[in-house]
Design a protein around this motif. Structure first.
Motif, PDB file in Angstrom:
ATOM      1  N   ALA A   1       0.872  -1.170   0.000  1.00 19.66           N
ATOM      2  CA  ALA A   1       0.000   0.000   0.000  1.00 19.66           C
ATOM      3  C   ALA A   1       0.908   1.219   0.000  1.00 19.66           C
ATOM      4  O   ALA A   1       1.902   1.248   0.730  1.00 19.66           O
ATOM      5  N   PRO A   2       0.558   2.233  -0.790  1.00 20.07           N
ATOM      6  CA  PRO A   2       1.429   3.414  -0.806  1.00 20.07           C
ATOM      7  C   PRO A   2       1.364   4.126   0.546  1.00 20.07           C
ATOM      8  O   PRO A   2       0.328   4.135   1.206  1.00 20.07           O
ATOM      9  N   PRO A   3       2.457   4.674   0.943  1.00 21.03           N
ATOM     10  CA  PRO A   3       2.444   5.366   2.234  1.00 21.03           C
ATOM     11  C   PRO A   3       1.580   6.622   2.144  1.00 21.03           C
ATOM     12  O   PRO A   3       1.406   7.192   1.078  1.00 21.03           O
ATOM     13  N   PRO A   4       0.984   7.065   3.260  1.00 23.41           N
ATOM     14  CA  PRO A   4       0.163   8.271   3.225  1.00 23.41           C
ATOM     15  C   PRO A   4       1.028   9.487   2.902  1.00 23.41           C
ATOM     16  O   PRO A   4       2.226   9.490   3.198  1.00 23.41           O
ATOM     17  N   PRO A   5       0.430  10.508   2.286  1.00 22.94           N
ATOM     18  CA  PRO A   5       1.244  11.672   1.932  1.00 22.94           C
ATOM     19  C   PRO A   5       1.766  12.358   3.191  1.00 22.94           C
ATOM     20  O   PRO A   5       1.112  12.375   4.236  1.00 22.94           O
ATOM     21  N   ALA A   6       2.913  12.925   3.064  1.00 19.97           N
ATOM     22  CA  ALA A   6       3.552  13.569   4.200  1.00 19.97           C
ATOM     23  C   ALA A   6       2.930  14.939   4.485  1.00 19.97           C
ATOM     24  O   ALA A   6       3.131  15.483   5.559  1.00 19.97           O
ATOM     25  N   TYR A   7       2.185  15.510   3.525  1.00 23.90           N
ATOM     26  CA  TYR A   7       1.584  16.830   3.713  1.00 23.90           C
ATOM     27  C   TYR A   7       0.228  16.860   3.019  1.00 23.90           C
ATOM     28  O   TYR A   7      -0.049  16.072   2.141  1.00 23.90           O
ATOM     29  N   ALA A   8      -0.614  17.782   3.416  1.00 24.41           N
ATOM     30  CA  ALA A   8      -1.904  17.997   2.758  1.00 24.41           C
ATOM     31  C   ALA A   8      -1.798  19.293   1.972  1.00 24.41           C
ATOM     32  O   ALA A   8      -1.203  20.258   2.455  1.00 24.41           O
ATOM     33  N   PRO A   9      -2.374  19.331   0.744  1.00 22.21           N
ATOM     34  CA  PRO A   9      -2.280  20.568  -0.017  1.00 22.21           C
ATOM     35  C   PRO A   9      -3.041  21.694   0.687  1.00 22.21           C
ATOM     36  O   PRO A   9      -4.100  21.478   1.274  1.00 22.21           O
TER      37      PRO A   9
END
Length: 162
Positions: A24-32
């Motif tokens: 599973a791809p890791p969650p994004p490190a930041y939110a736009p």
């Protein structure tokens, strides 16, 4: 014997695959960041005009200027058009609560209808009379084609003789 080794290898692969973690791809490190439109660089000037004040001032409680004056009028009109056959008219006079009038109309059956009415304030009283006798001529339709039939689209060639 080789069949046993192949089955054993397949069972081992299945057992290892069952325990393997699912990718599973890791969650994004930041939110736009949400988009905010920039403030305009200009500001609209205030209008240079102002609506004029009304030239009149209506009273808080409106009273008619002449509430005690009774209605009084006379009018009449007539239409006579030979092209369309329209022929009618109307006349009326009023003085206070008393209204008198009459109207006439030519009916399609050849008669003239005359209506005379009076209203003294207690209800309308009308008198309807007719002039002439109703005419109902026998209808005789006439066939008149609106077009000529078209010539045939195909004409056979003339015969050839040898």
């Amino acid at each position: 014997m080789s069949l046993k080794v192949a089955v054993l290898a397949c069972v081992a692969v299945v057992a290892l695959c069952d325990k393997a973690p699912v990718y599973a791809p890791p969650p994004p490190a930041y939110a736009p960041a949400p988009y905010h439109a920039p403030e305009p660089a200009y500001h609209a000037p205030e209008p240079a005009y102002h609506a004029p004040e009304p030239a009149y001032h209506a009273p808080k409680h409106y009273e008619p200027e002449h509430p005690d004056v009774p209605a009084k009028y006379n009018y009449n009109y007539g239409v006579s058009d030979e092209y369309s056959g329209a022929n009618f008219g109307h006349s009326e006079s009023r003085d206070g609560y008393k209204t008198e009038g009459s109207y006439t109309v030519d009916l399609p059956d050849g008669r003239k209808q005359i209506v005379k009415y009076v209203d003294n304030g207690d209800g309308l009283v009308a008198e309807v009379t007719y002039e002439g006798e109703a005419q109902y001529p026998e209808y005789k339709p006439e066939y008149k084609p609106a077009y000529k039939p078209a010539p045939p689209a195909y004409a056979p060639p003339p015969p050839t003789y040898a």
